[in-house]
Design a protein around this motif. Sequence first.
Motif, short mmCIF file in Angstrom:
data_model
loop_
_atom_site.label_atom_id
_atom_site.label_comp_id
_atom_site.label_asym_id
_atom_site.label_seq_id
_atom_site.Cartn_x
_atom_site.Cartn_y
_atom_site.Cartn_z
N GLU A 156 -27.87 18.57 34.71
CA GLU A 156 -26.66 18.34 35.48
C GLU A 156 -26.87 18.71 36.94
O GLU A 156 -26.45 18.00 37.86
CB GLU A 156 -25.49 19.13 34.90
N TYR A 157 -27.53 19.85 37.16
CA TYR A 157 -27.83 20.30 38.52
C TYR A 157 -28.68 19.26 39.24
O TYR A 157 -28.41 18.89 40.39
CB TYR A 157 -28.55 21.64 38.48
N ALA A 158 -29.72 18.78 38.57
CA ALA A 158 -30.61 17.80 39.18
C ALA A 158 -29.85 16.51 39.51
O ALA A 158 -30.04 15.93 40.59
CB ALA A 158 -31.78 17.50 38.24
N CYS A 159 -28.99 16.08 38.61
CA CYS A 159 -28.22 14.86 38.87
C CYS A 159 -27.31 15.01 40.08
O CYS A 159 -27.17 14.08 40.89
CB CYS A 159 -27.39 14.49 37.63
N LEU A 207 -28.94 7.38 30.48
CA LEU A 207 -27.66 6.67 30.34
C LEU A 207 -27.26 6.48 28.88
O LEU A 207 -26.08 6.35 28.57
CB LEU A 207 -27.73 5.32 31.04
N GLY A 208 -28.22 6.47 27.97
CA GLY A 208 -27.90 6.34 26.56
C GLY A 208 -27.79 7.66 25.83
O GLY A 208 -27.61 7.69 24.61
N HIS A 228 -23.03 10.98 31.50
CA HIS A 228 -22.01 11.10 32.55
C HIS A 228 -22.63 11.53 33.88
O HIS A 228 -22.35 10.94 34.93
CB HIS A 228 -20.93 12.10 32.13
N MET A 229 -23.48 12.54 33.84
CA MET A 229 -24.06 13.04 35.08
C MET A 229 -25.10 12.07 35.65
O MET A 229 -25.26 11.97 36.87
CB MET A 229 -24.67 14.42 34.87
#
Length: 210
Positions: A29-32, A51-52, A58-59
Amino acid sequence: THGDKAARADLETRLTGLLAGGSSRAAKEYACRKLSIIGTAASVPQLAALLGDKDNSHMARFALERMPAAEAAAALRDAAATAQGDLRIGILGSLGKRRDAASVPLLVAALAGDPKTAVVAAASLGMIQSPEAVQALATIDVVSGSPLAAAALDARLACAEAFLRQGKRADAAAIYQALAKAAEGKPAAKAIAVAATRGLVACADSSTAL
């Protein structure tokens, strides 16, 4: 790394590396989040691979929505062709947020899907606001009272209001006139008639606030 192209590319590579393997969900999540700011086409394949993944989709979409690279939009379109259920719905919503005109045929096809998918597809078409998107929305009955009807109405009004702000008063008026015609003689559609009339007044006077 601001202003340092080489350092930024190195940072992107390191952030992208967090998306693979056994990194924690929090790390991904941090990286995204960071890639949504500095990401380029180079990080699209790794983001697309998430994405899958129901835990990280979501992120990944959060990053791809915000990246200017055309490859990001293409990755979302490709994923939408194979994703299922809520993951696909989220991807369709992301294409709308990107205002990706190339996704209009995909979104039009999604209008024939399940009700939840159709509603999101209509909303995304309302964000894209291309002539093809407006034409597709015009085929949906806005007075039936269904969730899709409500979404299509909101989308068409959003298009008209955007056109009016852009000075495209003829395009805005065409939408309002079509809505007024759809509501004509239908007491249950009074709110639509009022919104259409209000919009036509605004088209006649560019100083009128919507």
